[in-house]
Scaffold this active site. Structure first.
Site, PDB file in Angstrom:
ATOM      1  N   MET A 157       9.808  24.460   2.579  1.00 48.74           N
ATOM      2  CA  MET A 157       9.082  23.578   1.664  1.00 48.74           C
ATOM      3  C   MET A 157      10.012  22.823   0.715  1.00 48.74           C
ATOM      4  O   MET A 157       9.817  21.640   0.443  1.00 48.74           O
ATOM      5  CB  MET A 157       8.072  24.397   0.840  1.00 48.74           C
ATOM      6  CG  MET A 157       7.196  23.524  -0.054  1.00 48.74           C
ATOM      7  SD  MET A 157       6.034  24.467  -1.045  1.00 48.74           S
ATOM      8  CE  MET A 157       4.971  25.177   0.203  1.00 48.74           C
TER       9      MET A 157
ATOM     10  N   TYR B  50      13.898  30.396   7.823  1.00 51.49           N
ATOM     11  CA  TYR B  50      12.729  31.092   8.372  1.00 51.49           C
ATOM     12  C   TYR B  50      12.730  31.108   9.903  1.00 51.49           C
ATOM     13  O   TYR B  50      12.966  30.094  10.542  1.00 51.49           O
ATOM     14  CB  TYR B  50      11.450  30.407   7.919  1.00 51.49           C
ATOM     15  CG  TYR B  50      11.170  30.503   6.435  1.00 51.49           C
ATOM     16  CD1 TYR B  50      11.241  31.718   5.762  1.00 51.49           C
ATOM     17  CD2 TYR B  50      10.804  29.371   5.727  1.00 51.49           C
ATOM     18  CE1 TYR B  50      10.959  31.792   4.399  1.00 51.49           C
ATOM     19  CE2 TYR B  50      10.515  29.433   4.373  1.00 51.49           C
ATOM     20  CZ  TYR B  50      10.599  30.642   3.709  1.00 51.49           C
ATOM     21  OH  TYR B  50      10.320  30.708   2.378  1.00 51.49           O
TER      22      TYR B  50
ATOM     23  N   LYS C 286       0.829  -1.214   0.000  1.00 48.44           N
ATOM     24  CA  LYS C 286       0.000   0.000   0.000  1.00 48.44           C
ATOM     25  C   LYS C 286       0.865   1.267   0.000  1.00 48.44           C
ATOM     26  O   LYS C 286       2.074   1.197   0.250  1.00 48.44           O
ATOM     27  CB  LYS C 286      -0.925  -0.011   1.222  1.00 48.44           C
ATOM     28  CG  LYS C 286      -0.184   0.012   2.556  1.00 48.44           C
ATOM     29  CD  LYS C 286      -1.115  -0.274   3.727  1.00 48.44           C
ATOM     30  CE  LYS C 286      -0.341  -0.278   5.039  1.00 48.44           C
ATOM     31  NZ  LYS C 286      -1.205  -0.656   6.178  1.00 48.44           N
TER      32      LYS C 286
ATOM     33  N   ARG D 153     -10.707  -0.412  14.958  1.00 48.12           N
ATOM     34  CA  ARG D 153     -10.590   0.409  13.744  1.00 48.12           C
ATOM     35  C   ARG D 153     -11.548  -0.213  12.730  1.00 48.12           C
ATOM     36  O   ARG D 153     -12.753  -0.172  12.936  1.00 48.12           O
ATOM     37  CB  ARG D 153      -9.119   0.425  13.299  1.00 48.12           C
ATOM     38  CG  ARG D 153      -8.755   1.566  12.390  1.00 48.12           C
ATOM     39  CD  ARG D 153      -7.263   1.616  12.089  1.00 48.12           C
ATOM     40  NE  ARG D 153      -6.808   0.496  11.277  1.00 48.12           N
ATOM     41  CZ  ARG D 153      -5.559   0.335  10.832  1.00 48.12           C
ATOM     42  NH1 ARG D 153      -4.624   1.206  11.158  1.00 48.12           N
ATOM     43  NH2 ARG D 153      -5.224  -0.689  10.089  1.00 48.12           N
TER      44      ARG D 153
HETATM   45  C1  LIG Z   1      -0.447  -1.719   6.811  1.00 51.41           C
HETATM   46  C2  LIG Z   1      -1.051  -2.998   7.192  1.00 51.41           C
HETATM   47  C3  LIG Z   1      -0.257  -4.151   7.350  1.00 51.41           C
HETATM   48  C4  LIG Z   1       1.248  -4.106   7.323  1.00 51.41           C
HETATM   49  O1  LIG Z   1       1.699  -3.498   8.519  1.00 51.41           O
HETATM   50  P1  LIG Z   1       3.252  -3.443   8.893  1.00 51.41           P
HETATM   51  O2  LIG Z   1       3.273  -3.037  10.299  1.00 51.41           O
HETATM   52  O3  LIG Z   1       3.848  -2.439   7.967  1.00 51.41           O
HETATM   53  O4  LIG Z   1       3.774  -4.794   8.656  1.00 51.41           O
HETATM   54  C5  LIG Z   1      -0.886  -5.341   7.580  1.00 51.41           C
HETATM   55  N1  LIG Z   1      -2.236  -5.419   7.663  1.00 51.41           N
HETATM   56  C6  LIG Z   1      -3.026  -4.320   7.550  1.00 51.41           C
HETATM   57  C7  LIG Z   1      -4.491  -4.452   7.691  1.00 51.41           C
HETATM   58  C8  LIG Z   1      -2.468  -3.074   7.325  1.00 51.41           C
HETATM   59  O5  LIG Z   1      -3.248  -2.001   7.224  1.00 51.41           O
END
Ligand SMILES: *Cc1c(COP(=O)(O)O)cnc(C)c1O
Length: 402
Positions: free
Chosen positions: A317, A269, A37, A135
Site C-alpha cells: 500500500m 508480501y 477532468k 456509452r
Molecule cells: C476524456 C474525454 C476526452 C479526452 O480524451 P483524450 O483521449 O484524453 O483526449 C474527450 N471527450 C470526452 C467526452 C471525454 O470523456
C-alpha cells in the site's frame, strides 16, 4: 519538508502550455477544448486549466459539473463544458456559473428547463449524439425527438443549443472501420439538427487520438485530454515527441531504507521475489495508495543513479522494494518512477506497458498523498532537481499564479 523527501509529482506547466500551442497549430481553424477532468488527469485541475488558457485554449472541458464549478470557483473564466450529468444536476449552479451543459436525453433536457425556471437565466446546451460508442449520448432513433424538444425550448428563449457533439470508440486505432461509420453518423445527426432549425456555435468530436491523426474529425473544436499532458494516445504510432508533445509529469520518491541482505532472502508480501545472491535492497516509500499499480509487482521500472531497476516482489500500500545488486546507495537517494524520458528515465508509457494498462490510468491514479509541485520555467538541461521557476505545492484554492 518531510513529505517532500518521500514522494513528489513535479508538473511542468510550461510543457502543458507548449502542448496546447502544438495542438492549436495542428488544428488551425478549429478551436481547442483542453479536457481537465479527473483533477487534470492527476496533474492538478486549476493549475493545468490556467496554463491551458494562457496558451490559448478557448474551451475547458470536464466530466462532472463539480469539476467545472471548481474551475469557476478558482477564477477561470471563459467557456467551460461539462458532460457527465446525473439526475439532480446541479444544473442551476452550473447555469448560474455560466457553464455549458451537455444533454444526452430528454430527462436531462427536462431538468435543464426546470433549472432555467429556477435561475431565470437561459442555459447553454450541447446536445450529445451516440454515433456508435454505445456509452453516453442519444441514439439515432431518439435524436429527432431530442432535437425537436431542444429547438422548441430554444424558440421559447429557455436555452441556446451552443454545441452538437459526439465521442469516438476507436480513434486510437486509426483505420478502424467504426471511425468512418461514426463520422457518417455524426454528419447525419448534424443534418437532422440543422433541418430542425438548430445552428450551433460548435460541432465537436475529436479526442486526443482523433486530434492527432484524423483531420476530418476536427470540425469546429477538438477535445484533447491526454495530449495536453504530453502523453501519446497512440503509442503504437509514436511517442510524445513524434507529435510535438512533452510529458508534463515527473514522479519521484527518495529511498527510505537501504540494507544489505543475504542470498535467498524473501522480499515483500508473499515472498514473490527472493534475492538471488547477497545484495542491497532499497525501499521506495510509495505504494498502491499513491497510485503505483499493484500490477507493477515484479515488473514496474524505476530509475536510480542512472540505472533502470525493477520493482522486486509485491507493491504494498505504501512502499515497494528494489534490488540494487551490488551498487552503493544511501537513504535519501532519488528514485524516478517516470518522467519525460529525456535523461533515460522510464516514462508513464513504460509503466503502462509494464502493468498491462494505458498511460491515462498511470497518471490519473497518482494519489492525493503525493504533493504536486509546479514548475513554470522550462526544465534545466540534464538536471533532475529543479529550482528556478519551481513553485510550492498549491495550498488551499485560488492561491498562486498560473
Ligand atoms: C476524456 C474525454 C476526452 C479526452 O480524451 P483524450 O483521449 O484524453 O483526449 C474527450 N471527450 C470526452 C467526452 C471525454 O470523456
Amino acid at each position: 519538508m518531510d513529505t517532500a523527501m518521500r514522494a513528489q509529482a513535479t508538473v511542468d506547466l510550461a510543457a502543458i502550455g507548449a502542448n496546447v500551442r502544438a495542438l492549436r497549430d495542428r488544428v488551425r481553424g478549429a478551436g481547442v477544448m483542453a479536457v481537465i477532468k479527473a483533477d487534470g488527469y492527476g496533474h492538478g485541475a486549476v493549475r493545468v486549466a490556467r496554463a491551458a488558457r494562457a496558451a490559448g485554449a478557448e474551451w475547458l472541458g470536464t466530466a462532472t459539473p463539480h469539476e467545472a464549478l471548481e474551475l469557476r470557483a478558482a477564477g477561470l473564466d471563459g467557456r467551460i463544458l461539462c458532460w457527465l450529468w446525473t439526475p439532480g444536476g446541479p444544473w442551476a449552479e452550473a447555469i448560474r456559473a455560466d457553464v455549458d451543459v451537455s444533454v444526452s436525453g430528454r430527462w436531462a433536457l427536462r431538468e435543464v428547463v426546470a433549472a432555467v425556471e429556477e435561475t431565470g437565466r437561459p442555459a447553454r446546451v450541447h446536445l450529445k449524439a451516440d454515433t456508435g460508442l454505445g456509452r453516453n449520448g442519444c441514439q439515432p432513433a431518439d435524436w429527432p425527438d431530442l432535437v425537436a424538444d431542444a429547438r422548441a425550448a430554444e424558440a421559447a428563449g429557455v436555452l441556446k443549443v451552443t454545441g452538437l457533439w459526439s465521442h469516438f470508440a476507436c480513434a486510437d486505432e486509426p483505420g478502424h472501420p467504426s471511425i468512418e461509420a461514426q463520422l457518417t453518423a455524426f454528419r447525419q445527426a448534424l443534418a437532422v439538427a440543422g433541418a430542425a432549425g438548430i445552428d450551433p456555435e460548435v460541432r465537436h468530436m475529436a479526442n486526443s487520438p482523433a486530434t492527432l491523426t484524423l483531420p476530418a474529425a476536427h470540425f469546429d473544436l477538438v477535445r484533447p485530454g491526454l495530449a495536453v499532458y504530453g502523453l501519446s494516445p497512440v503509442p503504437q504510432l509514436g511517442g510524445p515527441a513524434e507529435f510535438g508533445l512533452r510529458p508534463a509529469m515527473t514522479l519521484r520518491a527518495w529511498l527510505a531504507n537501504v540494507k544489505r541482505v543475504p542470498a535467498g532472502h524473501g522480499v515483500s508480501y508473499g515472498h514473490t521475489y527472493t534475492t538471488p545472491g547477497s545484495t542491497t535492497l532499497g525501499l521506495v516509500p510509495v505504494g498502491y495508495a499513491d497510485g503505483v499499480p499493484r500490477h507493477a509487482s515484479g515488473t514496474g521500472p524505476v530509475w536510480i543513479a542512472g540505472k533502470w531497476r525493477t520493482v522486486a516482489g509485491r507493491v504494498a500500500m505504501d512502499q515497494f522494494v528494489v534490488d540494487l545488486g551490488g551498487d552503493a546507495a544511501e537513504v535519501g537517494d532519488e528514485v524516478v518512477l517516470f518522467g519525460p524520458g529525456d535523461a533515460g528515465e522510464p516514462t508513464a508509457e513504460d509503466w503502462a506497458r509494464a502493468c498491462g494498462t494505458i498511460a491515462y490510468e498511470i497518471v490519473t491514479r497518482i494519489g492525493v498523498r503525493v504533493p504536486r509541485v509546479y514548475r513554470t520555467a522550462p526544465p534545466e538541461r540534464g538536471g533532475g532537481a529543479p529550482s528556478p521557476g519551481l513553485e510550492a505545492p498549491l495550498a488551499g484554492t485560488g492561491e498562486g499564479d498560473g
